[in-house]
Design an enzyme around this catalytic site. Structure first.
Site, mmCIF file in Angstrom:
data_model
loop_
_atom_site.group_PDB
_atom_site.id
_atom_site.type_symbol
_atom_site.label_atom_id
_atom_site.label_comp_id
_atom_site.label_asym_id
_atom_site.label_seq_id
_atom_site.Cartn_x
_atom_site.Cartn_y
_atom_site.Cartn_z
ATOM 1 N N ARG A 13 0.910 -1.006 0.058
ATOM 2 C CA ARG A 13 0.018 0.106 -0.068
ATOM 3 C C ARG A 13 0.808 1.236 0.076
ATOM 4 O O ARG A 13 0.952 1.942 -1.047
ATOM 5 C CB ARG A 13 -0.887 0.147 1.204
ATOM 6 N N ASP A 14 1.521 1.418 1.024
ATOM 7 C CA ASP A 14 2.335 2.672 1.094
ATOM 8 C C ASP A 14 3.279 2.857 0.212
ATOM 9 O O ASP A 14 3.800 3.863 -0.394
ATOM 10 C CB ASP A 14 2.794 2.952 2.711
ATOM 11 N N HIS A 207 5.006 4.135 12.964
ATOM 12 C CA HIS A 207 5.022 4.202 11.576
ATOM 13 C C HIS A 207 6.447 5.124 10.960
ATOM 14 O O HIS A 207 6.154 6.243 11.314
ATOM 15 C CB HIS A 207 3.966 4.528 10.740
ATOM 16 N N HIS A 209 9.697 6.660 9.111
ATOM 17 C CA HIS A 209 10.224 6.671 7.981
ATOM 18 C C HIS A 209 11.902 7.038 8.006
ATOM 19 O O HIS A 209 12.253 7.457 9.129
ATOM 20 C CB HIS A 209 9.799 8.111 6.983
ATOM 21 N N CYS A 240 8.597 9.228 1.491
ATOM 22 C CA CYS A 240 7.959 10.632 1.344
ATOM 23 C C CYS A 240 8.310 11.205 0.161
ATOM 24 O O CYS A 240 9.450 11.386 -0.379
ATOM 25 C CB CYS A 240 8.848 11.404 2.414
ATOM 26 N N ASN A 249 10.235 4.644 3.814
ATOM 27 C CA ASN A 249 10.049 3.902 4.859
ATOM 28 C C ASN A 249 11.028 3.195 5.506
ATOM 29 O O ASN A 249 12.111 2.734 4.650
ATOM 30 C CB ASN A 249 8.808 2.743 4.229
#
Length: 310
Positions: A13-14, A207, A209, A240, A249
């Site tokens: 997803r991300d 979560h 990064h 990002c 991530n």
């Protein structure tokens, strides 16, 4: 297998939401299968958003229906609104995640709603969940919890207030997201200590990064504050959009290695996890994949701890 931490894989997803190329559905399914074979027990497999806005997620329902066939796997999907939540619930997800940004500027840019309006969206989705699938969990992830590229500083009091409001509105848990890689370990310890103090067992995942190279340090800081669920992405995929060329991530392979080297059990086989990069690379040829552990290999004689620690 008993484990000490839960690694929640968010790459499908991300990660995919942040790349230009569209991964074919068959490759997505092969990638998810490989992650499950490695021992990953929770995967955010899709985002239920309009296909015209994000063609990458046009097959979300099909991906969910495939993923839920895996016994023991928690299948998650991100939903920004009530319509997306209904589609995800009807597809059979086990858990919904909602992006609730602590930055007003980011919230308006991302979901076209203020943080307060998103709390009301959480409330509406919680009611829908209770009607359609009461066993499904709902997490409100507080985005830009450590700072915002658009707004700059995000007041910590507002972050905690918003997390508490989301749980009061019906979310089962609320975690903290370092959306643009601004966090540092001292800040992570401080905010998660406050979050857990306010929410107790309703405090959710970290979560993080790796945009500025502090991803693993921030995860360790969160673990030291009692966090036991961590989001990450195979190969560090995604991240990002405001930091082109930067690893986004936290890399799942590096995160699992850190914990396993510490004797903290993840339930994930590192060699099988690294092998899961093959279907990812096949589905996104040419896309940069990050990770120190896959590049360097496991240390000579390294064996994942299997026996319970004293």
């Amino acid at each position: 297998m008993q484990t000490d931490v839960l690694i929640s894989e968010v790459g499908p997803r991300d990660g995919l939401q942040s790349v230009k190329a569209t991964m074919p559905t068959a490759d997505k399914l092969a990638w998810i299968d490989a992650l499950v074979a490695a021992g990953v027990r929770e995967i955010e497999v899709a985002s239920f958003v309009p296909a015209r806005l994000l063609p990458q997620m046009a097959d979300a329902a099909d991906v969910v229906r495939h993923a839920v066939r895996h016994a023991g796997l928690t299948v998650m999907a991100l939903v920004p609104n009530l319509r997306g939540a209904e589609a995800a619930l009807r597809a059979g997800v086990h858990k919904l995640t909602m992006p609730v940004s602590a930055s007003r500027a980011h919230s308006l840019a991302n979901v076209r709603k203020t943080p307060g309006q998103m709390v009301e969206e959480v409330r509406a989705i919680a009611r829908l969940r209770d009607e359609l699938a009461p066993a499904v969990k709902l997490e409100a992830g507080i985005s830009t919890a450590f700072g915002c590229t658009l707004q700059g500083e995000v007041p910590e009091d507002e972050v905690i207030r918003l997390a508490v409001a989301c749980v009061a509105a019906g979310a089962d848990e609320s975690g903290l997201s370092d959306t643009v890689g601004y966090a540092n370990p001292a800040q992570v310890r401080r905010l998660f200590r406050r979050l857990r103090g306010e929410l107790g067992g309703h405090a959710g995942a970290a979560h993080m990064h790796n945009t500025r190279g502090l991803g693993l340090a921030n995860c360790l800081a969160a673990w030291e504050e009692g966090v036991r669920t961590f989001d990450s992405s195979l190969g560090g995929l995604g991240g990002c959009p405001y930091a082109p060329g930067a690893s986004g991530n936290v890399v799942t392979e590096d995160l699992v290695f850190m914990f396993e080297a510490m004797g903290v059990r993840t339930g994930i086989d590192l060699q099988a996890l690294v092998a899961a990069r093959a279907p990812l690379a096949a589905g996104l040829p040419g896309e940069p994949l990050y990770g120190m552990t896959p590049d360097a290999g496991l240390p000579k004689g390294f064996v994942q701890p299997r026996a319970p620690r004293p």
